[in-house]
Write an enzyme that holds these catalytic residues in place. Structure first.
Site, PDB file in Angstrom:
ATOM      1  N   LYS A 135       0.860  -1.188   0.000  1.00  0.00           N
ATOM      2  CA  LYS A 135       0.000   0.000   0.000  1.00  0.00           C
ATOM      3  C   LYS A 135       0.889   1.228   0.000  1.00  0.00           C
ATOM      4  O   LYS A 135       1.800   1.335   0.826  1.00  0.00           O
ATOM      5  CB  LYS A 135      -0.856   0.026   1.271  1.00  0.00           C
ATOM      6  CG  LYS A 135      -1.834  -1.126   1.351  1.00  0.00           C
ATOM      7  CD  LYS A 135      -3.129  -0.776   0.678  1.00  0.00           C
ATOM      8  CE  LYS A 135      -4.040  -1.985   0.724  1.00  0.00           C
ATOM      9  NZ  LYS A 135      -5.204  -1.863  -0.126  1.00  0.00           N
ATOM     10  N   ASP A 163      -0.315  -0.133  -4.531  1.00  0.00           N
ATOM     11  CA  ASP A 163      -1.706   0.304  -4.539  1.00  0.00           C
ATOM     12  C   ASP A 163      -1.832   1.647  -3.839  1.00  0.00           C
ATOM     13  O   ASP A 163      -1.619   1.752  -2.640  1.00  0.00           O
ATOM     14  CB  ASP A 163      -2.570  -0.747  -3.820  1.00  0.00           C
ATOM     15  CG  ASP A 163      -4.052  -0.439  -3.936  1.00  0.00           C
ATOM     16  OD1 ASP A 163      -4.409   0.593  -4.550  1.00  0.00           O
ATOM     17  OD2 ASP A 163      -4.856  -1.230  -3.408  1.00  0.00           O
ATOM     18  N   GLU A 192      -1.699   0.296  -8.673  1.00  0.00           N
ATOM     19  CA  GLU A 192      -3.150   0.459  -8.744  1.00  0.00           C
ATOM     20  C   GLU A 192      -3.543   1.901  -8.464  1.00  0.00           C
ATOM     21  O   GLU A 192      -3.136   2.454  -7.437  1.00  0.00           O
ATOM     22  CB  GLU A 192      -3.851  -0.415  -7.685  1.00  0.00           C
ATOM     23  CG  GLU A 192      -3.822  -1.893  -7.963  1.00  0.00           C
ATOM     24  CD  GLU A 192      -4.461  -2.693  -6.826  1.00  0.00           C
ATOM     25  OE1 GLU A 192      -5.430  -2.225  -6.187  1.00  0.00           O
ATOM     26  OE2 GLU A 192      -3.964  -3.798  -6.568  1.00  0.00           O
ATOM     27  N   ASP A 215      -8.652  -0.548 -10.263  1.00  0.00           N
ATOM     28  CA  ASP A 215      -9.358  -1.257  -9.190  1.00  0.00           C
ATOM     29  C   ASP A 215     -10.678  -0.521  -8.954  1.00  0.00           C
ATOM     30  O   ASP A 215     -11.726  -0.944  -9.448  1.00  0.00           O
ATOM     31  CB  ASP A 215      -8.467  -1.294  -7.926  1.00  0.00           C
ATOM     32  CG  ASP A 215      -9.146  -1.939  -6.730  1.00  0.00           C
ATOM     33  OD1 ASP A 215     -10.259  -2.474  -6.880  1.00  0.00           O
ATOM     34  OD2 ASP A 215      -8.573  -1.915  -5.613  1.00  0.00           O
ATOM     35  N   LYS A 237     -12.723  -7.364  -7.480  1.00  0.00           N
ATOM     36  CA  LYS A 237     -13.135  -7.717  -6.124  1.00  0.00           C
ATOM     37  C   LYS A 237     -14.609  -8.118  -6.205  1.00  0.00           C
ATOM     38  O   LYS A 237     -15.509  -7.264  -6.179  1.00  0.00           O
ATOM     39  CB  LYS A 237     -12.975  -6.503  -5.191  1.00  0.00           C
ATOM     40  CG  LYS A 237     -11.528  -6.110  -4.909  1.00  0.00           C
ATOM     41  CD  LYS A 237     -11.488  -5.016  -3.852  1.00  0.00           C
ATOM     42  CE  LYS A 237     -10.103  -4.812  -3.294  1.00  0.00           C
ATOM     43  NZ  LYS A 237      -9.174  -4.225  -4.251  1.00  0.00           N
TER      44      LYS A 237
HETATM   45  O1  OSB Z   1      -5.794  -6.754  -3.400  1.00  0.00           O
HETATM   46  C1  OSB Z   1      -5.156  -7.358  -2.504  1.00  0.00           C
HETATM   47  O2  OSB Z   1      -4.081  -7.926  -2.733  1.00  0.00           O
HETATM   48  C2  OSB Z   1      -5.660  -7.392  -1.109  1.00  0.00           C
HETATM   49  C3  OSB Z   1      -6.958  -6.697  -0.892  1.00  0.00           C
HETATM   50  C4  OSB Z   1      -6.868  -5.202  -0.797  1.00  0.00           C
HETATM   51  O3  OSB Z   1      -5.827  -4.633  -0.979  1.00  0.00           O
HETATM   52  C5  OSB Z   1      -8.093  -4.503  -0.428  1.00  0.00           C
HETATM   53  C6  OSB Z   1      -8.983  -5.164   0.388  1.00  0.00           C
HETATM   54  C7  OSB Z   1     -10.165  -4.565   0.778  1.00  0.00           C
HETATM   55  C8  OSB Z   1     -10.449  -3.297   0.339  1.00  0.00           C
HETATM   56  C9  OSB Z   1      -9.570  -2.615  -0.494  1.00  0.00           C
HETATM   57  C10 OSB Z   1      -8.391  -3.216  -0.889  1.00  0.00           C
HETATM   58  C11 OSB Z   1      -7.525  -2.438  -1.844  1.00  0.00           C
HETATM   59  O4  OSB Z   1      -7.215  -2.938  -2.915  1.00  0.00           O
HETATM   60  O5  OSB Z   1      -7.192  -1.316  -1.540  1.00  0.00           O
HETATM   61 MG    MG Z   2      -6.880  -1.018  -4.371  1.00  0.00          MG
END
Ligand code: OSB
Ligand code: MG
Length: 324
Positions: A135, A163, A192, A215, A237
């Site tokens: 992140k 991300d 992302e 995403d 997702k």
């Molecule tokens: O995508 C992954 O590898 C883990 C999941 C993840 O990052 C996530 C999980 C729940 C809500 C938002 C996010 C995100 O992509 O920010």
């Molecule tokens: Mg994300």
């Protein structure tokens, strides 16, 4: 002979789980059980606070209404259902019909939202292709750039998934890129959603040579899978996107355009996460899914997650909110 049950769950989360602006103390949701003769199928309906439009309560009400129809033998229309409800019910139907293969892809991309040293340890234990997710966008962009360099310099062959969750202004994104050494940019499999708007993210990718993935944009109204310079992947997702059929359609469209489709968690319990691992193995066999979210829980539900030592709660221990 059809029957169905709707279980309600509430599982405690690790103390450090923050979703955008709020701490997630308990994960709340529903598990649907469909039965037809001696066949059973399960699905998880769990809107994610701050990410889903619907609340758990709304999802539960809609699920009950649709289950009434299902038990009565009517076809249920998931096109108009809430995404979390469409996902859970379609997954339960798929499992009931024996349509979800048993084998799962349990190789997760280790997720780092805290100490980078923890991730280095996880990666050293990872067999085969080394993929990790970090992140970014929470601290200084410069620090994020240095962390990316550190991983790429110290772990040969690593493919980083970063991300930013739309956290950066174009200027901040530029500051990040400036700190990632040009020879290291290829070590970033994708970043992302760097910027607040998809247009700014596209411009960033084209200016910096850093590949990006969609995403949040996948869930924007009117989104269509489209190959564009600098875009290499879409993150799916299912709890936020909708039915299994919709997810399969997105995977197919991505593959047709040479984009990678990454099945990813919305913090489902171990029950839903296992189904996602099976779905990922089936639909995206060559891609490591983004499912490293079991570590955020303090308990598992019904189906154990490989190597997870957390206590397991069974469905039999849950309240049945509705059954017929
Ligand atoms: O995508 C992954 O590898 C883990 C999941 C993840 O990052 C996530 C999980 C729940 C809500 C938002 C996010 C995100 O992509 O920010
Ligand atoms: Mg994300």
């Amino acid at each position: 002979m059809r029957s169905a049950k709707l279980y309600q769950y509430q599982l405690p989360m690790d103390s450090g789980v923050i979703l955008r602006t709020q701490r997630l103390v308990n994960r709340e949701g529903w598990v649907v059980e469909l039965q037809d003769g001696d066949q059973k199928g399960y699905g998880e309906i769990a809107p994610l606070p701050e990410f889903s439009q619907e609340s758990a309560e709304q999802a539960g009400e809609q699920a009950q209404a649709l289950l009434e129809q299902w038990v009565a033998g009517q076809a249920i229309d998931l096109e108009k259902a809430l995404p979390s409800v469409a996902f859970g019910l379609s997954m339960a139907e798929l499992e009931l019909q024996g349509g979800l293969p048993q084998a799962g892809n349990y190789t997760v991309a280790p997720l780092c939202s805290g100490d980078p040293d923890d991730l280095v340890i996880a990666l050293n234990d990872m067999p085969g292709e080394k993929v990790a997710k970090i992140k970014v966008g929470m601290y200084e962009a410069v620090r994020d750039g240095m962390v990316a360099n550190m991983f790429i310099d110290s772990i040969p062959g690593i493919r980083l998934r970063l991300d930013a969750n739309r956290q950066w202004t174009p200027l901040k994104a530029q500051q990040f890129a400036k700190y990632v050494k040009p020879e290291n940019r290829g070590g970033i499999a994708f970043l992302e959603e760097p910027c607040q708007s998809p247009a700014d993210s596209l411009a960033f990718a084209q200016e910096t040579g850093i590949n990006i993935a969609w995403d949040e944009t996948v869930r924007d109204e009117g989104f269509e899978v489209r190959a564009e310079p600098g875009v290499v992947a879409i993150v799916i997702k299912p709890t936020l996107v909708g039915s299994v059929q919709r997810c399969i359609e997105l995977v197919k469209q991505a593959n047709e355009q040479d984009l990678t489709a990454v099945i990813s968690s919305s913090m489902e319990t171990s029950l839903g996460l296992n189904q996602l691992a099976r779905f990922a193995e089936w639909q995206t066999p060559d891609v490591i899914p983004g499912l490293d979210t079991m570590q955020l829980f303090l308990s598992q539900l019904e189906t154990p997650w490989p190597q997870c030592k957390l206590p397991l709660k069974t469905l039999a221990e849950l309240d049945v909110a509705w059954s017929k």
